[in-house]
Design a protein around this motif. Structure first.
Motif, PDB file in Angstrom:
ATOM      1  N   TYR A 174       0.091   2.028  -2.174  1.00  0.00           N
ATOM      2  CA  TYR A 174      -0.117   2.983  -1.664  1.00  0.00           C
ATOM      3  C   TYR A 174       0.808   3.877  -2.602  1.00  0.00           C
ATOM      4  N   ASP A 175      -0.141   4.707  -3.209  1.00  0.00           N
ATOM      5  CA  ASP A 175       0.178   5.580  -4.106  1.00  0.00           C
ATOM      6  C   ASP A 175       0.670   5.141  -5.346  1.00  0.00           C
ATOM      7  N   GLY A 176       0.339   3.679  -5.461  1.00  0.00           N
ATOM      8  CA  GLY A 176       1.148   3.532  -7.378  1.00  0.00           C
ATOM      9  C   GLY A 176       2.218   2.404  -6.592  1.00  0.00           C
ATOM     10  N   VAL A 177       2.607   1.939  -5.471  1.00  0.00           N
ATOM     11  CA  VAL A 177       3.591   1.271  -5.016  1.00  0.00           C
ATOM     12  C   VAL A 177       3.418  -0.054  -4.450  1.00  0.00           C
ATOM     13  N   VAL A 178       3.973  -0.521  -4.798  1.00  0.00           N
ATOM     14  CA  VAL A 178       3.272  -2.201  -4.047  1.00  0.00           C
ATOM     15  C   VAL A 178       4.248  -2.131  -2.834  1.00  0.00           C
ATOM     16  N   GLY A 179       3.543  -2.817  -1.586  1.00  0.00           N
ATOM     17  CA  GLY A 179       4.565  -2.983  -0.792  1.00  0.00           C
ATOM     18  C   GLY A 179       4.288  -4.341  -0.229  1.00  0.00           C
ATOM     19  N   ASP A 196       9.445  -5.046   3.167  1.00  0.00           N
ATOM     20  CA  ASP A 196       9.493  -4.476   4.431  1.00  0.00           C
ATOM     21  C   ASP A 196       9.512  -6.022   4.631  1.00  0.00           C
ATOM     22  N   ALA A 197      11.102  -6.372   5.274  1.00  0.00           N
ATOM     23  CA  ALA A 197      11.782  -7.908   5.823  1.00  0.00           C
ATOM     24  C   ALA A 197      12.222  -7.766   6.897  1.00  0.00           C
ATOM     25  N   ALA A 198      11.795  -6.653   7.966  1.00  0.00           N
ATOM     26  CA  ALA A 198      11.977  -6.235   9.192  1.00  0.00           C
ATOM     27  C   ALA A 198      11.767  -7.363  10.545  1.00  0.00           C
ATOM     28  N   GLN A 199      10.371  -8.354   9.917  1.00  0.00           N
ATOM     29  CA  GLN A 199      10.230  -9.193  10.611  1.00  0.00           C
ATOM     30  C   GLN A 199      10.975 -10.914   9.733  1.00  0.00           C
ATOM     31  N   ILE A 229       8.740   4.778  -0.051  1.00  0.00           N
ATOM     32  CA  ILE A 229       8.018   4.802  -1.034  1.00  0.00           C
ATOM     33  C   ILE A 229       7.539   6.055  -1.464  1.00  0.00           C
ATOM     34  N   GLN A 230       8.246   7.069  -0.610  1.00  0.00           N
ATOM     35  CA  GLN A 230       8.895   8.313  -0.541  1.00  0.00           C
ATOM     36  C   GLN A 230       9.900   8.413  -2.147  1.00  0.00           C
ATOM     37  N   ASN A 231      10.935   7.781  -1.751  1.00  0.00           N
ATOM     38  CA  ASN A 231      11.972   8.226  -3.229  1.00  0.00           C
ATOM     39  C   ASN A 231      11.564   7.300  -3.912  1.00  0.00           C
TER      40      ASN A 231
END
Length: 118
Positions: free
Chosen positions: A8-13, A47-50, A108-110
């Motif tokens: 997303y917008d150059g950030v790898v999630g 994202d480690a929520a799960q 992502i915003q940060n």
């Protein structure tokens, strides 16, 4: 243990799901992530929520990912770490290394804002 990537917008999630116990297949995650850093995508949100459980082997995977991202002048934020992972990070003092955010969008915003000011 499962993982998936999105950009997303150059950030790898990277979304982590299940138990991360240092199994050999977790090397695939590192290999796949390195393909992104080699192609110029250097900022990662994990994202480690799960994540149900992570032991020292799984933690080693996160450290190796962080090392690769850092070597490519990238940044990595950890999102929504479950209580067990937060405790593990604190015990190992890695809570001082990993920057954390509450939500994926916030992370992502940060990263995007800090990239613009750099």
């Amino acid at each position: 243990m499962e993982y998936s990537f999105f950009i997303y917008d150059g950030v790898v999630g990277v979304k982590l799901v299940g138990d991360f116990l240092g199994h050999p297949e977790e090397k695939n995650l590192i290999r796949d992530a390195k393909n992104f850093t080699k192609s110029g995508l250097r900022d990662f949100v994990i994202d480690a929520a799960q994540v149900n459980h992570m032991n020292s082997g799984g933690l080693s995977m996160l450290v190796r990912l962080y090392t690769d991202v850092s070597q490519h002048k990238g940044r990595m934020l950890l999102v929504a770490s479950p209580e067990q992972l937060s405790k593990l990070l604190k015990i190992t003092k890695l809570d001082k290394v990993f920057t954390k955010a509450e939500r994926r969008g916030e992370a992502i915003q940060n990263l995007r804002l800090s990239k613009k000011s750099a």
